[in-house]
Design a protein around this motif. Structure first.
Motif, PDB file in Angstrom:
ATOM      1  N   PHE A   1      -7.090  10.813   4.919  1.00  0.00           N
ATOM      2  CA  PHE A   1      -6.590   9.502   5.339  1.00  0.00           C
ATOM      3  C   PHE A   1      -7.064   9.220   6.752  1.00  0.00           C
ATOM      4  CE2 PHE A   1      -3.259   7.352   7.866  1.00  0.00           C
ATOM      5  CZ  PHE A   1      -3.330   6.101   7.288  1.00  0.00           C
TER       6      PHE A   1
ATOM      7  N   LEU B   1       2.607   7.248  -2.920  1.00  0.00           N
ATOM      8  CA  LEU B   1       1.566   6.399  -2.332  1.00  0.00           C
ATOM      9  C   LEU B   1       2.080   5.033  -1.893  1.00  0.00           C
ATOM     10  CD1 LEU B   1      -1.321   5.749  -1.509  1.00  0.00           C
ATOM     11  CD2 LEU B   1      -1.810   5.192  -3.889  1.00  0.00           C
TER      12      LEU B   1
ATOM     13  N   LEU C   1      -6.920   5.932   9.675  1.00  0.00           N
ATOM     14  CA  LEU C   1      -6.566   4.563  10.050  1.00  0.00           C
ATOM     15  C   LEU C   1      -7.185   4.321  11.413  1.00  0.00           C
ATOM     16  CD1 LEU C   1      -4.526   2.030   9.562  1.00  0.00           C
ATOM     17  CD2 LEU C   1      -3.162   3.196  11.286  1.00  0.00           C
TER      18      LEU C   1
ATOM     19  N   VAL D   1       2.665   3.165   6.582  1.00  0.00           N
ATOM     20  CA  VAL D   1       1.486   2.905   7.410  1.00  0.00           C
ATOM     21  C   VAL D   1       1.467   1.441   7.844  1.00  0.00           C
ATOM     22  CG1 VAL D   1      -1.053   2.794   7.390  1.00  0.00           C
ATOM     23  CG2 VAL D   1       0.125   4.776   6.430  1.00  0.00           C
TER      24      VAL D   1
ATOM     25  N   PHE E   1       1.931   1.593 -10.100  1.00  0.00           N
ATOM     26  CA  PHE E   1       2.535   1.479  -8.781  1.00  0.00           C
ATOM     27  C   PHE E   1       3.191   0.108  -8.620  1.00  0.00           C
ATOM     28  CE2 PHE E   1      -1.151   4.253  -8.473  1.00  0.00           C
ATOM     29  CZ  PHE E   1      -0.503   5.431  -8.190  1.00  0.00           C
TER      30      PHE E   1
ATOM     31  N   MET F   1      -6.192  13.855  -0.343  1.00  0.00           N
ATOM     32  CA  MET F   1      -6.984  12.726   0.136  1.00  0.00           C
ATOM     33  C   MET F   1      -7.075  12.782   1.660  1.00  0.00           C
ATOM     34  SD  MET F   1      -7.505  11.162  -2.773  1.00  0.00           S
ATOM     35  CE  MET F   1      -8.088   9.509  -2.385  1.00  0.00           C
TER      36      MET F   1
ATOM     37  N   ARG G   1      -7.376  -0.849   9.714  1.00  0.00           N
ATOM     38  CA  ARG G   1      -8.174  -0.527   8.525  1.00  0.00           C
ATOM     39  C   ARG G   1      -7.930   0.929   8.137  1.00  0.00           C
ATOM     40  NH1 ARG G   1     -13.287   1.274   7.587  1.00  0.00           N
ATOM     41  NH2 ARG G   1     -13.608   1.560   9.814  1.00  0.00           N
ATOM     42  N   ALA G   2      -7.512   1.127   6.893  1.00  0.00           N
ATOM     43  CA  ALA G   2      -7.197   2.474   6.418  1.00  0.00           C
ATOM     44  C   ALA G   2      -8.174   2.877   5.327  1.00  0.00           C
ATOM     45  CB  ALA G   2      -5.780   2.518   5.867  1.00  0.00           C
ATOM     46  N   THR G   3      -8.497   4.155   5.287  1.00  0.00           N
ATOM     47  CA  THR G   3      -9.404   4.670   4.273  1.00  0.00           C
ATOM     48  C   THR G   3      -8.778   5.898   3.627  1.00  0.00           C
ATOM     49  OG1 THR G   3     -11.226   4.028   5.720  1.00  0.00           O
ATOM     50  CG2 THR G   3     -11.783   5.368   3.836  1.00  0.00           C
ATOM     51  N   LEU G   4      -8.864   5.971   2.322  1.00  0.00           N
ATOM     52  CA  LEU G   4      -8.455   7.163   1.587  1.00  0.00           C
ATOM     53  C   LEU G   4      -9.629   7.626   0.744  1.00  0.00           C
ATOM     54  CD1 LEU G   4      -4.893   6.213   0.282  1.00  0.00           C
ATOM     55  CD2 LEU G   4      -5.416   8.176   1.731  1.00  0.00           C
ATOM     56  N   VAL G   5     -10.030   8.879   0.940  1.00  0.00           N
ATOM     57  CA  VAL G   5     -11.099   9.438   0.111  1.00  0.00           C
ATOM     58  C   VAL G   5     -10.703  10.857  -0.274  1.00  0.00           C
ATOM     59  CG1 VAL G   5     -13.026   8.097   1.031  1.00  0.00           C
ATOM     60  CG2 VAL G   5     -12.346  10.186   2.172  1.00  0.00           C
ATOM     61  N   PRO G   6     -11.189  11.313  -1.418  1.00  0.00           N
ATOM     62  CA  PRO G   6     -10.854  12.683  -1.822  1.00  0.00           C
ATOM     63  C   PRO G   6     -11.412  13.692  -0.808  1.00  0.00           C
ATOM     64  CG  PRO G   6     -11.872  11.468  -3.622  1.00  0.00           C
ATOM     65  CD  PRO G   6     -12.021  10.636  -2.402  1.00  0.00           C
TER      66      PRO G   6
ATOM     67  N   PHE H   1      -4.659  -2.264  -5.287  1.00  0.00           N
ATOM     68  CA  PHE H   1      -4.167  -0.961  -5.683  1.00  0.00           C
ATOM     69  C   PHE H   1      -2.718  -1.059  -6.152  1.00  0.00           C
ATOM     70  CE2 PHE H   1      -3.181   3.559  -4.726  1.00  0.00           C
ATOM     71  CZ  PHE H   1      -4.016   4.058  -5.689  1.00  0.00           C
ATOM     72  N   PHE H   2      -1.958  -1.869  -5.436  1.00  0.00           N
ATOM     73  CA  PHE H   2      -0.574  -2.068  -5.836  1.00  0.00           C
ATOM     74  C   PHE H   2      -0.468  -2.733  -7.192  1.00  0.00           C
ATOM     75  CE2 PHE H   2       1.623  -0.330  -2.541  1.00  0.00           C
ATOM     76  CZ  PHE H   2       1.332  -0.826  -1.291  1.00  0.00           C
TER      77      PHE H   2
ATOM     78  N   VAL I   1      -2.773  -4.349   6.734  1.00  0.00           N
ATOM     79  CA  VAL I   1      -3.604  -3.137   6.718  1.00  0.00           C
ATOM     80  C   VAL I   1      -4.579  -3.237   5.547  1.00  0.00           C
ATOM     81  CG1 VAL I   1      -3.645  -0.639   6.454  1.00  0.00           C
ATOM     82  CG2 VAL I   1      -1.877  -1.716   7.846  1.00  0.00           C
ATOM     83  N   LEU I   2      -5.810  -2.987   5.887  1.00  0.00           N
ATOM     84  CA  LEU I   2      -6.886  -3.099   4.908  1.00  0.00           C
ATOM     85  C   LEU I   2      -7.156  -1.702   4.372  1.00  0.00           C
ATOM     86  CD1 LEU I   2      -8.938  -5.295   4.200  1.00  0.00           C
ATOM     87  CD2 LEU I   2     -10.342  -4.411   6.031  1.00  0.00           C
ATOM     88  N   TRP I   3      -7.029  -1.515   3.076  1.00  0.00           N
ATOM     89  CA  TRP I   3      -7.198  -0.166   2.521  1.00  0.00           C
ATOM     90  C   TRP I   3      -8.524  -0.046   1.799  1.00  0.00           C
ATOM     91  CZ3 TRP I   3      -3.617   3.862   2.979  1.00  0.00           C
ATOM     92  CH2 TRP I   3      -2.417   3.524   3.601  1.00  0.00           C
ATOM     93  N   HIS I   4      -9.324   0.899   2.253  1.00  0.00           N
ATOM     94  CA  HIS I   4     -10.515   1.277   1.480  1.00  0.00           C
ATOM     95  C   HIS I   4     -10.107   2.480   0.639  1.00  0.00           C
ATOM     96  CE1 HIS I   4     -12.603  -1.345   4.082  1.00  0.00           C
ATOM     97  NE2 HIS I   4     -12.755  -0.511   5.081  1.00  0.00           N
ATOM     98  N   PHE I   5     -10.147   2.304  -0.661  1.00  0.00           N
ATOM     99  CA  PHE I   5      -9.782   3.427  -1.518  1.00  0.00           C
ATOM    100  C   PHE I   5     -11.031   3.851  -2.272  1.00  0.00           C
ATOM    101  CE2 PHE I   5      -7.726   5.961  -4.612  1.00  0.00           C
ATOM    102  CZ  PHE I   5      -6.579   6.413  -4.018  1.00  0.00           C
ATOM    103  N   LEU I   6     -11.720   4.828  -1.722  1.00  0.00           N
ATOM    104  CA  LEU I   6     -13.049   5.191  -2.236  1.00  0.00           C
ATOM    105  C   LEU I   6     -12.944   6.378  -3.167  1.00  0.00           C
ATOM    106  CD1 LEU I   6     -14.380   4.448   1.168  1.00  0.00           C
ATOM    107  CD2 LEU I   6     -15.665   3.697  -0.803  1.00  0.00           C
ATOM    108  N   ASP I   7     -12.455   6.109  -4.345  1.00  0.00           N
ATOM    109  CA  ASP I   7     -12.235   7.204  -5.284  1.00  0.00           C
ATOM    110  C   ASP I   7     -12.469   6.710  -6.698  1.00  0.00           C
ATOM    111  OD1 ASP I   7     -11.596   9.643  -6.266  1.00  0.00           O
ATOM    112  OD2 ASP I   7      -9.442   9.418  -6.037  1.00  0.00           O
TER     113      ASP I   7
ATOM    114  N   PHE J   1       4.044   5.496   1.194  1.00  0.00           N
ATOM    115  CA  PHE J   1       3.174   5.860   2.313  1.00  0.00           C
ATOM    116  C   PHE J   1       2.457   4.613   2.838  1.00  0.00           C
ATOM    117  CE2 PHE J   1      -1.106   7.295   3.764  1.00  0.00           C
ATOM    118  CZ  PHE J   1      -0.674   8.001   4.880  1.00  0.00           C
ATOM    119  N   GLN J   2       1.988   3.779   1.911  1.00  0.00           N
ATOM    120  CA  GLN J   2       1.313   2.552   2.353  1.00  0.00           C
ATOM    121  C   GLN J   2       2.277   1.651   3.116  1.00  0.00           C
ATOM    122  OE1 GLN J   2      -0.658   1.401  -1.488  1.00  0.00           O
ATOM    123  NE2 GLN J   2      -2.499   1.478  -0.253  1.00  0.00           N
TER     124      GLN J   2
END
Lengths: 317, 495
Positions: free
Chosen positions: A264, A231, A266, A238, B285, A262, A270-275, B279-280, B323-329, A234-235
């Motif tokens: 992904f 991860l 972008l 990206v 991580f 997940m 703006r990036a989004t990760l959801v299951p 998250f980092f 980069v703006l990360w939305h981590f919706l989990d 990967f970030q």
């Protein structure tokens, strides 16, 4: 099944309704429903959206978060319960609103699960900016432009060439030109929604958007991986790619949670990760979309390849 | 002769610490006794295998009508209070509730914001979220600091609300961010003199200065210190964002110095952006990307920053940082769960739902009494499932707290928060002779919330019996439709 949402922001009179009407008229095979966030009690924008009245639902109490949340949930639910249900939803925000609050509401995990926010697009009025350069200093205008993943520059035909060049240059200080589009340049639905309309059930999410088919304007790169990704790497990849991309979409599995694929996305920066449930045999499958000439395919592939395999923490252990 | 004996249940009382099999006898709306062989009763209800606990007390419920009460009844709630927004005029609101009839016990704080609307504009509006929204036609009450004369008027109106029995002062400061500290300080001194708590939705919600959540909490703690008022922080989970650990530290420090600062939380993930930088920060991580943290956060909070050019310049140097990360989990991610735990499990903190009204497709609030609730009535799932979700996930599944500790956060803690100023609360939130017969009997093994965004009106499951003032609202898992046992919770009205 979730229904993606596009949020349209921009000043009063900027051309938001025109953009929404263009989406409804040329939906690219999608059944699009529109939500209009009126300012106050007056239904001005809903009247202007005369094109497809049954596709339009009004949000009424646009400004403050509790009432906005209730209104948003009510209106989205109303759309979701239509038969047939829409494939996509476009929300036109109030011209007097900073989109940040409605974005925050849409990112409530409860809401996002059903109606994931896909793209925030801010409509900018070229004529208005040519006449009133002080708008670039307006706090609300700047918040709206900052809040948009993409900008659409409207009414360019009402501005002469030198003024337009000046407006573009000024706008570029606030939004990178690669994320800014002239209003009538291409079908808005393909720009704003990442996938094709009506994907058959069970299909893997990483599909080439129709946008990519306009090969003279855009190019795409596909990436697949057999093994899960790290991860953080990967970030980092990206992060390097994002300044060269318009959007990216697909699924990824990470080495710390190999059983939890997940989704992904972008768009802009703006990036989004959801299951997600959908995978297949691969550990990752992504499509990157860029403006033609912006992306070096080999470098892009190399950056992403560097994210495959165990992370440093695993390697060192 | 008792009216009812609940026999053979697992009786759990957070006040005494009792947790064991016992009978519970009820008479005349009160608890008559706990133990064995309590004497004859008109009716004996076997509750073997069920937990018998005080009914839950919700400090933060905006629904305030029969439909909202019923959904909360299945969530185990017996007392539903509107303390954050409050109401005004207070006496009229209590009269209206009594006239309409309520399923659950009800009560409200004095609605500062409605006093403000009345004092600063010519608008008349109802005491509700929708009414506040309508009053945005003239937003001076939201955006402006009050003049000295307006402040005096606002204080007088709030005082009248307290005299009419309001349970404290509601400060939904986020909706009136223009309100000045002098005005708030006057009102907090009033609360301290009268001895009532205040309930604040803090003015700011951001992880960066100025106008950060930490600034808002620090101001609130300052008011507790400078005026002596009891400052209660509403939905600590949703207003702290990624700074919840630091915010909790500040509150604990204030409490350690004897300041009256309390918190509540609801057990749902935050609606705010979660950014890559945070998250980092997860120890798992360690490859954290150095600089750019602040700029990412700036974007994440949607804050209107003045230094856009600087950020663009930074983008050239370090594109990854932007980069703006939305981590919706929230369910699967340890870090997010840990952040939510800080507010939900805050020692001495209450669980409170922030339940919002049920809206119909035309935007009106559902005020009918159909059961089940109409399919088209919509609310946030927390309006249906806050307490059962907390007990299912934190107590049963994760065992993050014991059952008795978890129940205390739903019963005794909210009661104690109010009881110094509202004597009626001394008889709620605990199981002992003489206390109100507000009782929930639930099956811990199957207790669960069921509402989601598409189905918000699915009642929670597992509450088998719910008694409000000794009268059944839920019997054998089914709603008693005609039940309207709700009574006002009110401070003594000034002569």
């Amino acid at each position: 099944m979730s229904v993606p949402v596009v949020l349209v922001a921009g000043f009063l009179g900027a051309g938001k309704t025109t953009l929404v009407n263009a989406l409804l008229r040329d939906p690219g095979g999608r059944r699009i429903a529109a939500l209009v966030n009126d300012f106050g009690a007056i239904d001005v924008d809903a009247d202007l959206l005369g094109l497809s009245n049954d596709g339009v639902v009004s949000l009424r109490n646009g400004c403050i978060c509790c009432s906005l949340q209730g209104d948003l949930m009510r209106s989205l639910t109303r759309l979701l319960r239509r038969d047939p249900a829409p494939d996509a939803i476009v929300i036109e925000t109030s011209g007097a609103a900073d989109p940040a609050e409605i974005v925050r509401q849409l990112l409530d995990p409860v809401i996002f699960a059903a109606t994931p926010l896909e793209t925030v697009v801010t409509v900018v009025d070229a004529r208005h900016l040519a006449d009133r350069p002080d708008l670039f200093e307006d706090g609300l205008w700047r918040a709206q432009v900052a809040g948009g993943d993409l900008c659409v520059l409207a009414k360019t035909d009402l501005v002469d060439a030198s003024d337009l060049a000046r407006v573009r240059a000024d706008l570029a200080r606030h939004k990178p030109p690669r994320l800014t589009f002239d209003a009538p340049a291409l079908p808005a639905a393909d720009l704003l929604f990442s996938g094709e309309g009506r994907p058959p059930e069970g299909r893997a999410p990483a599909r080439l958007p129709r946008l990519a088919a306009a090969a003279d304007l855009f190019e795409s790169v596909s990436f697949t991986a057999q093994r899960p990704l790290s991860l953080p790497r990967f970030q980092a990849a990206v992060g390097r790619l994002a300044p060269r991309l318009l959007r990216a979409k697909g699924f990824v599995t990470f080495d710390h949670q190999p059983d939890r694929p997940m989704l992904f996305q972008l768009v802009g920066t703006r990036a989004t990760l959801v299951p997600t449930a959908v995978t297949g045999d691969l550990a990752a499958r992504l499509v990157l979309i860029a403006r033609a000439g912006d992306l070096d395919r080999d470098r892009a592939a190399a950056w992403l390849d560097a994210a495959v395999g165990p992370g440093d923490e695993a390697r060192s252990g | 002769m008792h009216d009812l004996v609940l026999s053979g249940g697992r009786v759990v009382d957070p006040e005494s610490g009792f947790d064991g099999i016992a009978d519970l006898a009820l008479a005349d709306g009160k608890i008559a006794g706990i133990g064995r062989d309590l004497g004859p009763a008109r009716r004996v209800l076997p509750v073997d295998g069920l937990v018998v606990a005080p009914g839950f007390i919700d400090l933060h419920a905006h629904g305030q009508c029969v439909a909202a009460d019923r959904m909360q009844a299945f969530d185990g709630v017996t007392t539903s209070l509107e303390l954050e927004l409050g109401v005004w005029p207070v006496a009229r609101w209590y009269d209206e509730q009594a006239h309409a009839g309520r399923v659950l016990h009800y009560g409200a704080a004095t609605g500062w914001v409605f006093a403000r609307i009345a004092a600063m504009t010519a608008q008349q509006t109802e005491s509700s979220i929708a009414g506040m929204g309508r009053a945005m036609q003239d937003r001076r009450w939201a955006d402006h600091a009050a003049s000295a004369a307006e402040t005096a008027d606002i204080v007088a109106r709030v005082r009248a609300g307290l005299d009419q029995g309001g349970l404290g002062i509601g400060f939904p400061n986020a909706y009136a961010p223009g309100a000045g500290v002098k005005e708030l300080s006057e009102l907090c001194s009033l609360a301290a003199r009268v001895g009532t708590p205040t309930f604040t939705h803090v003015a700011y919600m951001s992880n960066i200065d100025p106008l950060s959540s930490v600034e808002a909490y620090t101001r609130l703690i300052g008011l507790a210190g400078s005026t002596g008022a009891h400052m209660h922080i509403c939905h600590f989970n949703s207003t702290s964002l990624q700074d919840v650990e630091r915010s909790a530290e500040l509150v604990r420090n204030a409490q350690a110095q004897g300041l009256k600062v309390t918190v509540e939380a609801y057990p749902y993930g935050t609606g705010s952006t979660v950014v890559g930088a945070v998250f980092f920060a997860d120890p798992a991580f360690p490859e954290r990307t150095g600089g750019g943290y602040a700029s990412v956060e700036t974007l994440a909070t949607g804050h209107r920053f003045a230094d856009r050019d600087e950020i663009l310049a930074a983008q050239e140097d370090d594109p990854g940082a932007l980069v703006l990360w939305h981590f919706l989990d929230t369910a699967a991610n340890e870090r997010h769960r840990a952040l939510l735990d800080v507010s939900v499990l805050f020692p001495g903190g209450a669980i409170a739902s922030d339940a919002v009204p049920w809206l119909m497709p035309d935007g009106t609030t559902y005020a009918g009494d159909a059961w089940p609730l109409p399919d088209e009535a919509v609310s946030h799932p927390r309006s249906s499932g806050t307490f059962t979700r907390f007990l299912r996930e934190w107590v049963r599944e994760r065992q993050a707290v014991s059952l008795i500790e978890g129940l205390a956060k739903c019963t005794l803690i909210p009661a104690q928060l109010l009881e110094a100023s509202t004597p009626a609360m001394r008889e709620k939130g605990r199981l002992k002779a003489g206390c109100d017969a507000d009782i929930v009997c639930f099956d811990l093994a199957t207790l669960t919330d069921r509402a989601d965004f598409r189905h918000p009106n699915r009642p929670s499951e597992g509450v088998r019996h719910l008694l409000v003032g000794g009268e059944a609202v839920i019997a054998d898992g089914a709603l008693v439709r005609e039940a309207r046992p709700g009574r006002p919770v009110r401070r003594p009205v000034a002569a």
